[in-house]
Design an enzyme around this catalytic site. Structure first.
Site, short mmCIF file in Angstrom:
data_model
loop_
_atom_site.label_atom_id
_atom_site.label_comp_id
_atom_site.label_asym_id
_atom_site.label_seq_id
_atom_site.Cartn_x
_atom_site.Cartn_y
_atom_site.Cartn_z
N THR A 187 0.78 -1.22 0.00
CA THR A 187 0.00 0.00 0.00
C THR A 187 0.82 1.28 0.00
O THR A 187 2.03 1.24 -0.14
CB THR A 187 -0.94 -0.02 1.22
N GLU A 273 -7.70 12.28 -2.66
CA GLU A 273 -7.58 13.55 -3.37
C GLU A 273 -8.95 14.13 -3.73
O GLU A 273 -9.73 13.50 -4.41
CB GLU A 273 -6.71 13.38 -4.63
#
Lengths: 404, 404
Positions: A187, A273
């Site tokens: 990750t 984001e």
């Protein structure tokens, strides 16, 4: 076990720091982080499965092979990936820190995050090493958490306290997420520290097992980064009997680690984001664990579902669509779907078909910041959760001109 | 073979129409389409692989089993999917048209597109059938193309003319694309007509082979729709000798079909929801065809690459990242990447690492409406193209509140 205020310095013997060394132009943004253990620690890590791997991962992988590490150095603003001299620069970072700290170079973990394919200038890092190390303190974990951020809006740190054989232990972690988040076997950047004593083999086992249900179950944009890694350092300073097998202590440790990781996952997904909402897809009633996970992840990754959540639109057909193309073998005619938030729960689909519901109530529920999409497959006993975020104008804005 | 002005009525014996019947509130938007062949036609179709399948697909599949069809009815504004009475309504649509046209119900193809999970009211369709059929004309293909549109901005139609054994043949098609476009073994709504004479078996072979390189190589948002289908009707009225094997005529037919399909693909990708640019990823030098296709598709699907193209940002690291997580076994250190448009070509990555290039020239190239991302794997002789579009504010806007 309880969640406490803190991060990578909560466990005994760990200190950290973060400074602005000049990789980024913005002088108010810290861009170089350090995490340090007083004594060499047991170390375990997982890495991205992207064939394109950042140079720091290659160096770190080599250093961590012996299961020991003592310090982590991480810069933001440049991923040091797809550069001809990448490995050389990553080794240089490791050497600089090892000299300054008087630790072995192979006990240093190196990480980088930021734009891909632009040579990383070693100069600001070389100039920054001294003040970085001088500022090491158990009070500066927050600075390290800030220094690894890229387009992240929120600092991500968490710590828990638990007891092993009467000894108080802690696990704390920091993370950097935001974009290019679609982990696959590993990750984004996550650094976890603990003072629990645990063998290298069991630490590795704990990490590899837990990420299957945590960091591999989040997605911001479907892009698997080149620089993802999760590193755990366990320095044993809590004084507990070393965990060497799958006993009760191991279970307690696993539960604490899972709490830290789930919390960081939710922080990363919620701060994707441009995100305005944290989405959780909670699947129940699956025939197998694999089906539960595949369905949860597919819903979380659907651009159309994500955009609908941004608009607080109870467009459940997109959820069913995402289940249908997930590849999981499910019986569509058994599926129930509800939307849930702290404002309540609304059932929108029963047995694979729409039911009457109040659009007003659904809107009120979906206007919240944390939404759970509940999917009951009514076909077995397995459950799974995945985390993601909504798709917004700002995601496009942030990524339409990231480099300038 | 040449591309001619036209669409589904270009081939001999086909007529079409499109009207506003009232499924949509906007009275200026046509929402019901018909395509009709004077004589029963050889028919072939491919369908979505989504486990959730629109009711019309189930009815159409049954009707087309014998390889014959004569008419197509398609509504927009409602997908007739995930509704308890879906099949009943789809059969009703077929029955209404079969009565009005005096053709067999099993020679009718039924299709629907629009929102999922809202019951489709048959009444406006029942009331619209008579004017729909009365307006059938070889001049009204454009109305049919309009009537199948949902969030599409541009009408999508194309036709080609070619010769088989001295006989002039034509193939024409219309398409509906825009969102939920990520075909998997089949695709969005595409209706193709031809007057070429071709056996049912060879027509099916031509279609199934061609979509692997056309409709299965486009993606707008990674979501595979529940209602995708491509249908071809071949009525044989051109008078050519029937195509019954893989001979020269079949090759000519395939080439014409491919031209129609590639043109429709480019139209669909370029008119993706919110899109400002058509993106093509052109992969060369692959060791296998499968690798070429996997890489091309992965680049086209990357949210980060799509957003960078929207911002005319030559952020090639995202292209390399998408190749790296595609799953294809490639040698990253051999890869070259260029951006190309009618303003020129700029090489941005050589042997997997960045090269110096002028950001100004790159910007000028990327500000164009059609961008080719050229990827040379330098590892073999296979090529592939995939088509997509940029990710924009408007994609989010359109999908944030689609139902209202």
């Amino acid at each position: 076990m309880e969640i406490i205020k803190g991060g990578v310095c909560s466990a005994k013997g760990f200190s950290a720091n973060g400074i602005h060394c000049g990789i980024r132009h913005n002088r108010t943004k810290r861009d170089l982080a350090i995490i340090y253990s007083q004594v060499p620690a047991t170390a375990a890590a997982v890495y991205t499965t992207n064939l394109v791997k950042g140079a720091p991962l290659i160096v770190t992988k080599k250093h961590i092979e012996n299961g020991v590490a003592q310090a982590i150095i991480c810069n933001s603003g440049n991923a040091n990936t797809c550069n001809a001299n990448g490995i050389e620069i990553a080794e240089k970072m490791s050497d600089l820190l090892s000299k300054e700290l008087s630790v072995k170079p192979e006990d240093v973990v190196v990480a980088s995050t930021g734009v891909i394919g632009q040579p990383l200038n070693i100069e600001p890092i070389a100039n920054g090493i001294k003040p970085l190390v001088q500022g090491l303190s158990a009070d500066n974990g927050h600075y390290a958490a800030e220094a690894i951020m890229t387009t992240d809006v929120a600092v991500k740190e968490v710590a828990v306290e638990f007891s092993l054989g009467g000894k108080t232990c802690r696990i704390g972690g920091i993370a950097k997420g935001s974009g290019m988040i679609h982990p696959n076997m590993a990750t984004m950047l996550v650094f976890i520290t603990t003072d629990a004593k645990i063998s290298s083999q069991m630490l590795s086992k704990a990490l590899k097992s837990d990420i299957q249900n945590t960091f591999n179950m989040i997605s911001v944009d479907g892009d698997t980064s080149t620089n993802d890694m999760v590193v755990v350092l366990a320095n044993g300073m809590a004084g507990n009997n070393e965990i060497v097998k799958e006993d009760e202590d191991f279970a307690t440790f696993m539960k604490a680690l899972n709490t830290v990781n789930v919390t960081l996952c939710r922080m990363i997904a919620g701060d994707g984001e441009g995100a305005t909402k944290l989405l959780e897809c909670s699947v129940s009633g699956a025939k197998t664990l694999d089906i539960a996970k595949t369905v949860a992840k597919s819903v979380i990754c659907s651009s159309l579902t994500k955009a609908a959540m941004f608009g607080a639109d109870a467009n459940w057909g997109r959820v069913l669509c995402a289940i249908g193309y997930s590849g999981a073998q499910v019986d569509i005619n058994k599926i129930d779907v509800s939307f849930k938030s702290k404002k309540g729960t609304v059932l929108v689909c029963k047995n694979g078909a729409g039911v009457d519901f109040s659009e007003d109530i659904a809107k009120e529920i979906l206007l919240e910041k944390e939404i759970i999409i509940e999917v009951n497959l009514n076909d077995g006993d397995y459950n799974s959760q995945a985390w993601g975020c909504d798709l917004t104008y700002d995601y496009v804005k942030i990524n339409g001109d990231y480099r300038t």
